[in-house]
Design a protein around this motif. Structure first.
Motif, PDB file in Angstrom:
ATOM      1  N   VAL A 122       0.837  -1.081   0.008  1.00  0.00           N
ATOM      2  CA  VAL A 122      -0.046  -0.024   0.140  1.00  0.00           C
ATOM      3  C   VAL A 122       0.772   1.371  -0.046  1.00  0.00           C
ATOM      4  CG1 VAL A 122      -1.919   1.288   1.294  1.00  0.00           C
ATOM      5  CG2 VAL A 122      -1.629  -1.366   1.141  1.00  0.00           C
ATOM      6  N   CYS A 123       0.697   2.152  -0.933  1.00  0.00           N
ATOM      7  CA  CYS A 123       1.355   3.536  -1.019  1.00  0.00           C
ATOM      8  C   CYS A 123       2.756   3.163  -1.364  1.00  0.00           C
ATOM      9  CB  CYS A 123       1.136   4.322   0.188  1.00  0.00           C
ATOM     10  SG  CYS A 123      -0.440   4.869   0.644  1.00  0.00           S
ATOM     11  N   ASN A 124       3.093   2.338  -2.125  1.00  0.00           N
ATOM     12  CA  ASN A 124       4.280   1.887  -2.450  1.00  0.00           C
ATOM     13  C   ASN A 124       5.130   2.969  -2.988  1.00  0.00           C
ATOM     14  OD1 ASN A 124       6.283  -0.368  -2.975  1.00  0.00           O
ATOM     15  ND2 ASN A 124       5.730  -0.130  -5.162  1.00  0.00           N
ATOM     16  N   PRO A 125       6.459   3.415  -2.634  1.00  0.00           N
ATOM     17  CA  PRO A 125       7.231   4.183  -3.212  1.00  0.00           C
ATOM     18  C   PRO A 125       7.311   4.225  -4.869  1.00  0.00           C
ATOM     19  CG  PRO A 125       8.358   3.366  -1.343  1.00  0.00           C
ATOM     20  CD  PRO A 125       7.324   2.465  -1.748  1.00  0.00           C
ATOM     21  N   LEU A 126       7.604   5.326  -5.371  1.00  0.00           N
ATOM     22  CA  LEU A 126       7.673   5.183  -6.755  1.00  0.00           C
ATOM     23  C   LEU A 126       9.080   4.600  -7.444  1.00  0.00           C
ATOM     24  CD1 LEU A 126       6.330   8.729  -7.834  1.00  0.00           C
ATOM     25  CD2 LEU A 126       5.196   6.611  -7.790  1.00  0.00           C
TER      26      LEU A 126
ATOM     27  N   LEU B 215      -9.683   3.239  -3.473  1.00  0.00           N
ATOM     28  CA  LEU B 215      -8.960   3.259  -2.336  1.00  0.00           C
ATOM     29  C   LEU B 215      -8.561   4.829  -2.006  1.00  0.00           C
ATOM     30  CD1 LEU B 215      -7.018   2.014  -0.207  1.00  0.00           C
ATOM     31  CD2 LEU B 215      -4.993   2.526  -1.699  1.00  0.00           C
ATOM     32  N   ASP B 216      -9.055   5.159  -0.542  1.00  0.00           N
ATOM     33  CA  ASP B 216      -8.679   6.763  -0.148  1.00  0.00           C
ATOM     34  C   ASP B 216      -7.412   6.658   0.514  1.00  0.00           C
ATOM     35  OD1 ASP B 216      -8.856   9.122   0.709  1.00  0.00           O
ATOM     36  OD2 ASP B 216     -10.560   8.716   2.127  1.00  0.00           O
ATOM     37  N   ALA B 217      -6.396   6.818  -0.380  1.00  0.00           N
ATOM     38  CA  ALA B 217      -5.036   6.626   0.301  1.00  0.00           C
ATOM     39  C   ALA B 217      -4.672   7.571   1.292  1.00  0.00           C
ATOM     40  CB  ALA B 217      -3.776   6.695  -0.994  1.00  0.00           C
TER      41      ALA B 217
ATOM     42  N   GLU C  40       8.268   3.179 -21.827  1.00  0.00           N
ATOM     43  CA  GLU C  40       9.587   4.175 -22.287  1.00  0.00           C
ATOM     44  C   GLU C  40       8.995   5.620 -22.309  1.00  0.00           C
ATOM     45  OE1 GLU C  40       9.863   2.125 -26.075  1.00  0.00           O
ATOM     46  OE2 GLU C  40      11.134   0.458 -25.355  1.00  0.00           O
ATOM     47  N   GLU C  41       7.992   5.906 -22.540  1.00  0.00           N
ATOM     48  CA  GLU C  41       7.405   7.276 -22.456  1.00  0.00           C
ATOM     49  C   GLU C  41       7.311   7.786 -21.275  1.00  0.00           C
ATOM     50  OE1 GLU C  41       3.891   7.538 -24.787  1.00  0.00           O
ATOM     51  OE2 GLU C  41       4.615   7.038 -26.849  1.00  0.00           O
ATOM     52  N   LYS C  42       6.734   7.062 -20.331  1.00  0.00           N
ATOM     53  CA  LYS C  42       6.538   8.114 -18.905  1.00  0.00           C
ATOM     54  C   LYS C  42       7.205   7.217 -17.873  1.00  0.00           C
ATOM     55  CE  LYS C  42       1.607   8.361 -20.668  1.00  0.00           C
ATOM     56  NZ  LYS C  42       0.147   8.377 -20.265  1.00  0.00           N
ATOM     57  N   GLY C  43       8.186   6.662 -17.979  1.00  0.00           N
ATOM     58  CA  GLY C  43       9.051   5.990 -17.075  1.00  0.00           C
ATOM     59  C   GLY C  43       8.425   4.818 -16.224  1.00  0.00           C
ATOM     60  N   GLY C  44       9.280   4.291 -15.339  1.00  0.00           N
ATOM     61  CA  GLY C  44       8.916   2.969 -14.711  1.00  0.00           C
ATOM     62  C   GLY C  44       8.121   3.266 -13.666  1.00  0.00           C
ATOM     63  N   GLU C  45       8.080   4.470 -12.974  1.00  0.00           N
ATOM     64  CA  GLU C  45       7.309   4.520 -12.117  1.00  0.00           C
ATOM     65  C   GLU C  45       5.690   4.550 -12.543  1.00  0.00           C
ATOM     66  OE1 GLU C  45       8.570   8.409 -13.382  1.00  0.00           O
ATOM     67  OE2 GLU C  45       9.617   6.583 -13.011  1.00  0.00           O
ATOM     68  N   TYR C  46       5.468   4.866 -13.598  1.00  0.00           N
ATOM     69  CA  TYR C  46       4.243   5.245 -14.103  1.00  0.00           C
ATOM     70  C   TYR C  46       2.988   3.979 -13.546  1.00  0.00           C
ATOM     71  CZ  TYR C  46       0.252   6.140 -17.270  1.00  0.00           C
ATOM     72  OH  TYR C  46      -0.902   6.248 -17.803  1.00  0.00           O
ATOM     73  N   LEU C  47       1.699   4.426 -13.218  1.00  0.00           N
ATOM     74  CA  LEU C  47       1.044   3.571 -12.747  1.00  0.00           C
ATOM     75  C   LEU C  47      -0.494   3.776 -13.401  1.00  0.00           C
ATOM     76  CD1 LEU C  47      -0.165   1.261 -10.866  1.00  0.00           C
ATOM     77  CD2 LEU C  47      -0.353   3.004  -9.303  1.00  0.00           C
ATOM     78  N   LYS C  48      -1.167   2.916 -14.034  1.00  0.00           N
ATOM     79  CA  LYS C  48      -2.534   3.136 -14.257  1.00  0.00           C
ATOM     80  C   LYS C  48      -3.469   2.673 -13.313  1.00  0.00           C
ATOM     81  CE  LYS C  48      -2.348   3.223 -19.333  1.00  0.00           C
ATOM     82  NZ  LYS C  48      -2.708   2.361 -20.735  1.00  0.00           N
ATOM     83  N   GLU C  49      -4.129   3.466 -12.766  1.00  0.00           N
ATOM     84  CA  GLU C  49      -5.179   3.221 -11.612  1.00  0.00           C
ATOM     85  C   GLU C  49      -6.465   2.203 -11.942  1.00  0.00           C
ATOM     86  OE1 GLU C  49      -6.356   6.759  -9.829  1.00  0.00           O
ATOM     87  OE2 GLU C  49      -4.277   7.587  -9.441  1.00  0.00           O
ATOM     88  N   HIS C  50      -6.806   1.482 -10.949  1.00  0.00           N
ATOM     89  CA  HIS C  50      -8.145   0.595 -11.418  1.00  0.00           C
ATOM     90  C   HIS C  50      -8.525   0.466  -9.880  1.00  0.00           C
ATOM     91  CE1 HIS C  50      -5.542  -2.928 -10.259  1.00  0.00           C
ATOM     92  NE2 HIS C  50      -4.609  -2.135 -11.121  1.00  0.00           N
TER      93      HIS C  50
ATOM     94  N   ALA D  59      -8.476  -1.937  -7.789  1.00  0.00           N
ATOM     95  CA  ALA D  59      -7.534  -2.606  -6.950  1.00  0.00           C
ATOM     96  C   ALA D  59      -6.209  -2.116  -6.882  1.00  0.00           C
ATOM     97  CB  ALA D  59      -7.578  -4.288  -7.097  1.00  0.00           C
ATOM     98  N   SER D  60      -5.898  -0.999  -7.251  1.00  0.00           N
ATOM     99  CA  SER D  60      -4.447  -0.492  -7.449  1.00  0.00           C
ATOM    100  C   SER D  60      -4.547   0.778  -6.293  1.00  0.00           C
ATOM    101  CB  SER D  60      -4.462   0.312  -9.024  1.00  0.00           C
ATOM    102  OG  SER D  60      -5.009   1.353  -9.071  1.00  0.00           O
ATOM    103  N   ASN D  61      -2.988   1.087  -6.201  1.00  0.00           N
ATOM    104  CA  ASN D  61      -2.935   2.217  -5.523  1.00  0.00           C
ATOM    105  C   ASN D  61      -3.029   3.518  -6.269  1.00  0.00           C
ATOM    106  OD1 ASN D  61      -1.473   1.546  -2.647  1.00  0.00           O
ATOM    107  ND2 ASN D  61       0.071   0.692  -4.244  1.00  0.00           N
ATOM    108  N   ILE D  62      -2.895   4.778  -5.355  1.00  0.00           N
ATOM    109  CA  ILE D  62      -3.161   6.041  -6.411  1.00  0.00           C
ATOM    110  C   ILE D  62      -1.940   6.416  -6.785  1.00  0.00           C
ATOM    111  CG2 ILE D  62      -3.968   8.158  -6.022  1.00  0.00           C
ATOM    112  CD1 ILE D  62      -6.286   6.098  -5.561  1.00  0.00           C
ATOM    113  N   TYR D  63      -2.023   6.751  -8.129  1.00  0.00           N
ATOM    114  CA  TYR D  63      -0.718   7.327  -8.778  1.00  0.00           C
ATOM    115  C   TYR D  63      -0.404   8.639  -8.484  1.00  0.00           C
ATOM    116  CZ  TYR D  63       2.604   8.538 -12.464  1.00  0.00           C
ATOM    117  OH  TYR D  63       3.742   8.980 -13.159  1.00  0.00           O
ATOM    118  N   VAL D  64       0.649   9.104  -7.968  1.00  0.00           N
ATOM    119  CA  VAL D  64       1.016  10.508  -7.463  1.00  0.00           C
ATOM    120  C   VAL D  64       2.261  10.687  -8.256  1.00  0.00           C
ATOM    121  CG1 VAL D  64       1.550  12.036  -5.999  1.00  0.00           C
ATOM    122  CG2 VAL D  64      -0.021  10.323  -5.391  1.00  0.00           C
ATOM    123  N   PRO D  65       2.412  11.383  -9.523  1.00  0.00           N
ATOM    124  CA  PRO D  65       3.440  11.607 -10.149  1.00  0.00           C
ATOM    125  C   PRO D  65       4.646  12.464  -9.515  1.00  0.00           C
ATOM    126  CG  PRO D  65       1.747  12.981 -11.072  1.00  0.00           C
ATOM    127  CD  PRO D  65       1.069  12.154 -10.135  1.00  0.00           C
ATOM    128  N   ILE D  66       5.542  12.246  -9.976  1.00  0.00           N
ATOM    129  CA  ILE D  66       6.837  12.954  -9.557  1.00  0.00           C
ATOM    130  C   ILE D  66       6.716  14.482  -9.882  1.00  0.00           C
ATOM    131  CG2 ILE D  66       9.373  13.396  -9.358  1.00  0.00           C
ATOM    132  CD1 ILE D  66       9.742  10.373  -9.504  1.00  0.00           C
TER     133      ILE D  66
END
Length: 491
Positions: free
Chosen positions: A46-50, A111-113, A442-452, A454-461
């Protein structure tokens, strides 16, 4: 195994090995191609670091060559598996695993992170606490009270008390203790650790075996080896060997008879505490002697001590099997209680009830009523008998009078996360809005996440904005022009 060299470089990095431990996934690598040709679903914290997600995406895309990947949270996958299909629901997830416990609020399926909380206690700490309790109780079995055995006791014999203090009071009753204590037999060996023979007896036994071996050589007709053995034993003839064997055998037989006789005549000595009385004639005292004794009677008015009766001492019989037994009583409820009372092991943290109350207080009354209608329990540390009743009791104490709530336990708290990830993958296999492709990596980096769901909330750098070089050069040009003009005016 993968044939790609980047895998060796990445696995050799200790930081990357630590990151890999935060994920749970299974990949099947084709030995011929060295890549994975199917999508991968991974669970993350939960709230995994980027940074952790970036390194994992790099491994999957650069080393294994996967086509696409999706990240999710294990407790959310379990929640997805147990909820009705095509229903967006809200609720509170209480997930307790091996290392930590999470309380996750779900609002309209997401999820309300911001209001997620974690308690750094789980099954590992409970097993360690149980191990310390039993080692203090049985200091003679420190090596046998292992962590793996304690985990087995936790899974099979522990339970959560609905009222911890009241349950401890019940255990003070001897009848309740006898009916509810669990006895476990530790492995032991009844063989003696060392031999009771002295060094001289061992030497005689070895010599007797050697002589019998030489006699067997003579009986088998191996004369060459027999004569060599006689020379080594400093004997001249077979008759001398035979007489020596007979003497040695008789000596051994006499020693056995002495040992048997000593065992038969061994009795317990009883100490007779009666004082010895001399064999004197009974003389009748005269009248003058009686009067003189009466004069001195006040001086000896103290009572004479009574003579103790002889007590026959009985040698106790030591039961080795009973010595290697563990009696697990109050430890059955003390170990699981630490997630409700972390202070039992010296942790300055809030328990499940306090954390649950803190999260609910962050919402309005209407949202609280919605959340408590679906309190979902999952994780291996939630499988104790009585856990659901304890959560219901805690909610009953903190909720308003006559308010309703519902607590649900996962159908399989251990495996529902895997079942939920499987169901989610099959339901969204053709949905491109939840999968991260290699092009997007390749375009958005390895930390990129698509929310759904059952996923975490994506907070970009968000990097701080830097002033452009054009503005800097323009400002420096204006400064140089101004200084040139002033120089011309001076000229």
């Amino acid at each position: 195994s993968c044939q790609c060299s980047p895998a060796i470089m990445l696995h050799g990095n200790p930081e990357f090995q630590q990151i890999i431990r935060t994920y749970s996934f299974v990949v099947v690598v084709h030995g011929s191609t060295g890549c994975v040709d199917h999508p991968i679903v991974l669970t993350e914290a939960v709230c995994n670091p980027l940074y952790s997600r970036q390194m994992m995406s790099e491994l999957l895309f650069e080393c294994y060559g996967i086509p696409k990947v999706a990240y999710g949270v294990d407790s959310l996958f379990s929640f997805y598996h147990n909820k009705p299909k095509n229903l967006t629901s809200s609720g509170l997830i209480i997930s307790s695993g091996y290392q930590c416990t999470h309380i996750l609020p779900i609002l309209e399926g997401r999820l309300d992170a911001k209001n997620c909380k974690r308690i750094n206690l789980g099954g590992s700490q409970a097993a360690g606490y149980l191990q310390r309790l039993l080692q203090l109780k049985y200091p003679g079995h420190l090596a046998a009270i292992t962590l793996s055995r304690m985990e087995e006791i936790l899974h099979e014999h522990s339970y959560v008390a609905e009222d911890y203090v009241e349950e401890l009071q019940k255990w003070r009753c001897p009848d309740y203790y006898e009916n509810n204590v669990h006895k476990m037999q530790l492995p032991f060996s009844s063989k003696l650790l060392g031999s009771t023979l002295s060094s001289e007896e061992k030497q005689e036994r070895r010599q007797q075996q050697l002589l019998l071996y030489v006699q067997e050589l003579l009986e088998d007709g191996q004369m060459d080896q027999f004569h060599k053995a006689l020379v080594e034993l400093n004997m001249d003839s077979p008759e001398e060997l035979q007489s020596y064997i007979q003497k040695l055998s008789s000596a051994v037989e006499q020693a056995k008879q002495k040992i048997l006789q000593a065992e038969v005549t061994l009795e317990v000595d009883v100490v007779d505490s009666k004082p010895e009385t001399p064999d004197l004639e009974q003389l009748e005292p005269s009248l003058e002697d009686v009067e003189s004794i009466n004069d001195f009677e006040p001086l000896f008015s103290e009572e004479t001590p009574e003579v103790e009766k002889p007590v026959t001492t009985v040698q106790p019989v030591f039961n080795l099997a009973a010595y290697h037994q563990l009696f697990v009583g109050t430890e059955r409820i003390r170990a699981p209680e630490i997630i409700f009372q972390p202070s039992l092991i010296g942790e300055e943290q809030a328990g499940i009830a306090e954390t649950l109350q803190y999260i609910l207080d962050r919402y309005s009354k209407d949202v609280q009523d919605v959340l408590v209608q679906n309190v979902f329990l999952t994780g291996g540390n939630m499988m104790y008998p009585g856990m659901k009743g304890r959560i219901e009791k805690e909610l009953l104490e903190m909720r308003p009078f006559q308010s309703a709530f519902k607590v649900q336990l996962a159908s399989n708290p251990v495996l529902d996360a895997w079942y939920g990830a499987r169901d989610w993958a099959l339901d969204h296999l053709d949905d491109d809005e939840v999968w991260i492709t290699r092009k997007e990596y390749e375009e958005k980096g390895g930390e990129y996440l698509k929310e759904h769901c059952a996923s975490n909330i994506y907070v970009p750098i968000r990097l701080p904005k830097q002033a452009s070089r054009f503005s800097d050069t323009q400002a420096s040009g204006k400064g140089s022009g101004a200084s040139g003009g002033s120089a011309g005016e001076q000229a």
